[in-house]
Motif scaffolding. Structure first.
Motif, PDB file in Angstrom:
ATOM      1  N   GLU A  22       0.843  -1.197   0.000  1.00 27.13           N
ATOM      2  CA  GLU A  22       0.000   0.000   0.000  1.00 27.13           C
ATOM      3  C   GLU A  22       0.877   1.245   0.000  1.00 27.13           C
ATOM      4  OE1 GLU A  22      -3.828   0.540   2.440  1.00 27.13           O
ATOM      5  OE2 GLU A  22      -2.331   1.658   3.601  1.00 27.13           O
ATOM      6  N   LYS A 170       4.188  -1.352   3.525  1.00 23.83           N
ATOM      7  CA  LYS A 170       3.532  -0.046   3.559  1.00 23.83           C
ATOM      8  C   LYS A 170       4.567   1.023   3.202  1.00 23.83           C
ATOM      9  CE  LYS A 170       0.207   2.951   4.545  1.00 23.83           C
ATOM     10  NZ  LYS A 170      -0.326   3.050   5.918  1.00 23.83           N
ATOM     11  N   ASN A 172       4.992   5.013   2.930  1.00 23.72           N
ATOM     12  CA  ASN A 172       4.419   6.305   3.275  1.00 23.72           C
ATOM     13  C   ASN A 172       5.319   7.420   2.748  1.00 23.72           C
ATOM     14  OD1 ASN A 172       2.086   5.479   4.790  1.00 23.72           O
ATOM     15  ND2 ASN A 172       3.471   4.842   6.424  1.00 23.72           N
ATOM     16  N   LEU A 211       0.292  -0.969   9.436  1.00 22.60           N
ATOM     17  CA  LEU A 211       0.337  -1.733   8.200  1.00 22.60           C
ATOM     18  C   LEU A 211      -1.078  -2.070   7.740  1.00 22.60           C
ATOM     19  CD1 LEU A 211       3.228  -4.225   9.078  1.00 22.60           C
ATOM     20  CD2 LEU A 211       3.304  -2.487   7.301  1.00 22.60           C
ATOM     21  N   PRO A 212      -1.282  -2.181   6.433  1.00 21.95           N
ATOM     22  CA  PRO A 212      -2.614  -2.556   5.939  1.00 21.95           C
ATOM     23  C   PRO A 212      -2.897  -4.029   6.216  1.00 21.95           C
ATOM     24  CG  PRO A 212      -1.066  -2.474   4.121  1.00 21.95           C
ATOM     25  CD  PRO A 212      -0.323  -1.965   5.334  1.00 21.95           C
TER      26      PRO A 212
END
Length: 277
Positions: A22, A170, A172, A211-212
């Motif tokens: 993600e 993840k 960001n 985290l997703p």
């Protein structure tokens, strides 16, 4: 050509290695102009593969200098738009080569390119931010001193594991560190101290994001691949564990094997089915 090929196909092929990935904040990377991506570094070359393979613009990466010492490795890494950054532990005689790398980065900024630097200066499997080295600040300061409008963008990459298939990733991307946030006409020491303080705060906040959660529908390729690609997965795991022996390179080797072997494996499966049917 090698870089472009990997960038085109790696996002799809990595779906069979990564359970879910993600991205947040992609809009914080300018669509054009010079950019310095300042990232944490917990998973060796795989960090660069994740970033470079999932972004539309070309990204030049700074990598540990010792892997460039062999001519063949240097040729391959250079074709992937990687540049060496040497540490004292890799030999004092190589430190002078960092000046050439910095000159190359400044020239790339003049051309409006993106450079990825791992601001911690070393790679260790960890989920917390390590103390930042001075290289990121020095590179930004040099560019700004030469009136190059480079955007410094903080990036974090977080993993739920570093040594097996089915990882959750993840990425960001935070808001840019602005030149105006730093003390004006400050000496190098104060500039670098404040630069690292601000960058550390931004990176730490990004690392704190959860985290997703994985699910079949978020990435059905991974779950189907567990069955269809079982021989390749087993080969990649066993070879990587044997070669890396617990070092930080497991994902780099295993992921590389998956990306290069899977297409050949699928061709063999297709031929087998063709002759059987």
């Amino acid at each position: 050509m090698l870089y472009d090929t990997i960038r085109v196909f790696s996002p799809f092929l990595l779906k069979f290695f990564i359970k879910r990935i993600e991205f947040t904040g992609l809009e914080n990377i300018p669509k054009s102009g010079a950019v310095l991506l300042a990232s944490n570094h917990s998973n060796s070359f795989f960090d660069a593969v994740v970033l470079c393979g999932h972004y539309e613009r070309r990204i030049w990466s700074l990598a540990r200098g010792d892997v460039f010492k062999k001519p063949l490795a240097k040729k391959i890494l250079s074709s992937l738009y990687m540049m060496p950054m040497y540490r004292l532990s890799e030999g004092k005689e190589y430190l002078g080569d960092n000046d050439e790398t910095f000159r190359k980065c400044i020239e790339l900024f003049r051309q409006g390119e993106i450079v990825l630097i791992f601001s911690e200066g070393l790679c260790i499997h960890q989920t917390k931010l390590l103390p930042l080295k001075k290289g990121t600040g020095r590179l930004a300061q040099k560019a700004w001193d030469e009136q190059i409008d480079v955007t410094v963008v903080p990036v974090t990459i977080t993993y739920n594991n570093f040594n097996k298939f089915g990882k959750i990733v993840k990425v960001n991307i935070g808001e840019a560190l602005q030149q105006e946030e730093l003390p004006k006409e400050a000496g190098e020491g104060l500039f670098l101290k404040e630069f690292n303080r601000i960058l550390s705060e931004k990176l730490t906040r990004l690392l704190e994001a959860p985290l997703p959660k994985p699910s079949f529908w978020k990435n059905p390729f991974y779950y189907i691949g567990l069955i269809v690609n079982f021989p390749v997965n087993l080969l990649a795991t066993s070879l990587s564990k044997r070669v890396t022996r617990g070092s930080v390179f497991f994902d780099s080797i295993a992921g590389g094997i998956v990306m290069f072997i899977l297409p050949l494996y699928w061709i063999l499966l297709a031929l087998l089915l063709y002759f059987l049917i």
